[in-house]
Design a protein around this motif. Structure first.
Motif, mmCIF file in Angstrom:
data_model
loop_
_atom_site.group_PDB
_atom_site.id
_atom_site.type_symbol
_atom_site.label_atom_id
_atom_site.label_comp_id
_atom_site.label_asym_id
_atom_site.label_seq_id
_atom_site.Cartn_x
_atom_site.Cartn_y
_atom_site.Cartn_z
ATOM 1 N N GLN A 163 0.821 -1.206 0.000
ATOM 2 C CA GLN A 163 0.000 0.000 0.000
ATOM 3 C C GLN A 163 0.857 1.259 0.000
ATOM 4 O O GLN A 163 0.532 2.233 -0.694
ATOM 5 N N LEU A 164 1.937 1.252 0.759
ATOM 6 C CA LEU A 164 2.837 2.407 0.755
ATOM 7 C C LEU A 164 3.459 2.613 -0.622
ATOM 8 O O LEU A 164 3.575 3.752 -1.097
ATOM 9 N N GLU A 165 3.857 1.520 -1.253
ATOM 10 C CA GLU A 165 4.425 1.626 -2.604
ATOM 11 C C GLU A 165 3.384 2.143 -3.593
ATOM 12 O O GLU A 165 3.678 2.997 -4.432
ATOM 13 N N ALA A 166 2.162 1.621 -3.507
ATOM 14 C CA ALA A 166 1.105 2.044 -4.429
ATOM 15 C C ALA A 166 0.764 3.518 -4.225
ATOM 16 O O ALA A 166 0.566 4.265 -5.192
ATOM 17 N N PHE A 167 0.694 3.946 -2.981
ATOM 18 C CA PHE A 167 0.422 5.348 -2.675
ATOM 19 C C PHE A 167 1.513 6.239 -3.256
ATOM 20 O O PHE A 167 1.229 7.234 -3.936
ATOM 21 N N ASP A 168 2.766 5.866 -2.999
ATOM 22 C CA ASP A 168 3.892 6.650 -3.509
ATOM 23 C C ASP A 168 3.893 6.678 -5.040
ATOM 24 O O ASP A 168 4.105 7.726 -5.646
ATOM 25 N N ALA A 169 3.637 5.528 -5.627
ATOM 26 C CA ALA A 169 3.641 5.451 -7.089
ATOM 27 C C ALA A 169 2.590 6.379 -7.690
ATOM 28 O O ALA A 169 2.877 7.135 -8.624
ATOM 29 N N TYR A 170 1.389 6.331 -7.160
ATOM 30 C CA TYR A 170 0.295 7.113 -7.737
ATOM 31 C C TYR A 170 0.423 8.602 -7.426
ATOM 32 O O TYR A 170 0.352 9.443 -8.323
ATOM 33 N N PHE A 171 0.606 8.939 -6.145
ATOM 34 C CA PHE A 171 0.555 10.332 -5.740
ATOM 35 C C PHE A 171 1.881 11.068 -5.872
ATOM 36 O O PHE A 171 1.898 12.292 -5.943
ATOM 37 N N THR A 172 3.006 10.357 -5.898
ATOM 38 C CA THR A 172 4.306 11.019 -5.986
ATOM 39 C C THR A 172 4.925 10.896 -7.368
ATOM 40 O O THR A 172 5.455 11.858 -7.911
ATOM 41 N N ARG A 173 4.817 9.682 -7.946
ATOM 42 C CA ARG A 173 5.490 9.442 -9.221
ATOM 43 C C ARG A 173 4.537 9.417 -10.408
ATOM 44 O O ARG A 173 4.961 9.280 -11.540
ATOM 45 N N GLY A 174 3.240 9.534 -10.170
ATOM 46 C CA GLY A 174 2.271 9.588 -11.255
ATOM 47 C C GLY A 174 2.077 8.277 -12.001
ATOM 48 O O GLY A 174 1.700 8.268 -13.173
ATOM 49 N N VAL A 175 2.318 7.153 -11.333
ATOM 50 C CA VAL A 175 2.162 5.836 -11.948
ATOM 51 C C VAL A 175 0.693 5.419 -11.863
ATOM 52 O O VAL A 175 0.110 5.393 -10.775
ATOM 53 N N PHE A 176 0.095 5.084 -13.001
ATOM 54 C CA PHE A 176 -1.299 4.656 -13.027
ATOM 55 C C PHE A 176 -1.402 3.240 -12.464
ATOM 56 O O PHE A 176 -0.584 2.379 -12.782
ATOM 57 N N PRO A 177 -2.421 2.963 -11.631
ATOM 58 C CA PRO A 177 -2.521 1.647 -11.000
ATOM 59 C C PRO A 177 -3.160 0.577 -11.893
ATOM 60 O O PRO A 177 -4.128 -0.085 -11.515
ATOM 61 N N ASP A 178 -2.604 0.392 -13.084
ATOM 62 C CA ASP A 178 -3.034 -0.712 -13.933
ATOM 63 C C ASP A 178 -2.189 -1.936 -13.562
ATOM 64 O O ASP A 178 -1.404 -1.896 -12.607
ATOM 65 N N GLU A 179 -2.345 -3.011 -14.302
ATOM 66 C CA GLU A 179 -1.607 -4.238 -13.965
ATOM 67 C C GLU A 179 -0.100 -4.001 -13.929
ATOM 68 O O GLU A 179 0.581 -4.407 -12.981
ATOM 69 N N LYS A 180 0.429 -3.320 -14.932
ATOM 70 C CA LYS A 180 1.867 -3.057 -14.975
ATOM 71 C C LYS A 180 2.319 -2.231 -13.772
ATOM 72 O O LYS A 180 3.324 -2.544 -13.118
ATOM 73 N N GLY A 181 1.586 -1.170 -13.478
ATOM 74 C CA GLY A 181 1.939 -0.309 -12.352
ATOM 75 C C GLY A 181 1.853 -1.033 -11.021
ATOM 76 O O GLY A 181 2.725 -0.885 -10.154
ATOM 77 N N LEU A 182 0.807 -1.845 -10.840
ATOM 78 C CA LEU A 182 0.648 -2.569 -9.579
ATOM 79 C C LEU A 182 1.697 -3.663 -9.421
ATOM 80 O O LEU A 182 2.201 -3.902 -8.313
ATOM 81 N N LEU A 183 2.049 -4.322 -10.527
ATOM 82 C CA LEU A 183 3.107 -5.335 -10.438
ATOM 83 C C LEU A 183 4.449 -4.701 -10.091
ATOM 84 O O LEU A 183 5.247 -5.290 -9.347
ATOM 85 N N ASP A 184 4.693 -3.487 -10.584
ATOM 86 C CA ASP A 184 5.925 -2.793 -10.211
ATOM 87 C C ASP A 184 5.905 -2.440 -8.726
ATOM 88 O O ASP A 184 6.916 -2.581 -8.030
ATOM 89 N N CYS A 185 4.756 -1.998 -8.231
ATOM 90 C CA CYS A 185 4.633 -1.713 -6.792
ATOM 91 C C CYS A 185 4.875 -2.986 -5.979
ATOM 92 O O CYS A 185 5.543 -2.958 -4.945
ATOM 93 N N ALA A 186 4.331 -4.084 -6.448
ATOM 94 C CA ALA A 186 4.514 -5.360 -5.759
ATOM 95 C C ALA A 186 5.992 -5.749 -5.734
ATOM 96 O O ALA A 186 6.503 -6.215 -4.707
ATOM 97 N N ARG A 187 6.674 -5.531 -6.853
ATOM 98 C CA ARG A 187 8.111 -5.841 -6.908
ATOM 99 C C ARG A 187 8.868 -4.996 -5.899
ATOM 100 O O ARG A 187 9.698 -5.485 -5.137
#
Length: 112
Positions: free
Chosen positions: A13-37
């Protein structure tokens, strides 16, 4: 059954939050898999994506939970509860928090 344990979910969740709100990463499959990694849970999340029935079941469960929150009066994020009672949503002034904390304190004081 949860896909991730509590510690794993927190990291994800911290990675997903940072990705979306800080780095502008859209939470699609690719973005979520990167957060998971980044959170060290990519094998578990990838396994979920690789099982369409399980993924659909999790999506259905999430939509059901979201509908339940909406029906209970949660109208935005963040949404604040105090002593299990809904208080308010959205960005608020410090005075709003002070008021609701005073009200919560008054509800818990036992008269002598």
């Amino acid at each position: 059954m949860a896909v991730l344990d509590a510690d794993e979910a927190d990291r994800f969740q911290l990675e997903a939050f940072d990705a979306y709100f800080t780095r502008g990463v859209f939470p699609d499959e690719k973005g979520l898999l990167d957060c998971a990694r980044r959170a060290g849970v990519d094998a578990k999340v990838k396994a979920l994506y690789d099982d369409p029935q399980r993924l659909d079941a999790r999506k259905t469960q999430a939509l059901r939970e979201a509908a339940g929150y909406s029906q209970s009066g949660i109208t935005g994020v963040p949404f604040f509860f105090f002593q299990g009672r809904p208080a308010f949503s959205g960005a608020r002034d410090v005075a709003d928090f002070v008021d609701v904390l005073r009200q919560a304190k008054d509800l818990t004081e036992v008269p002598e």
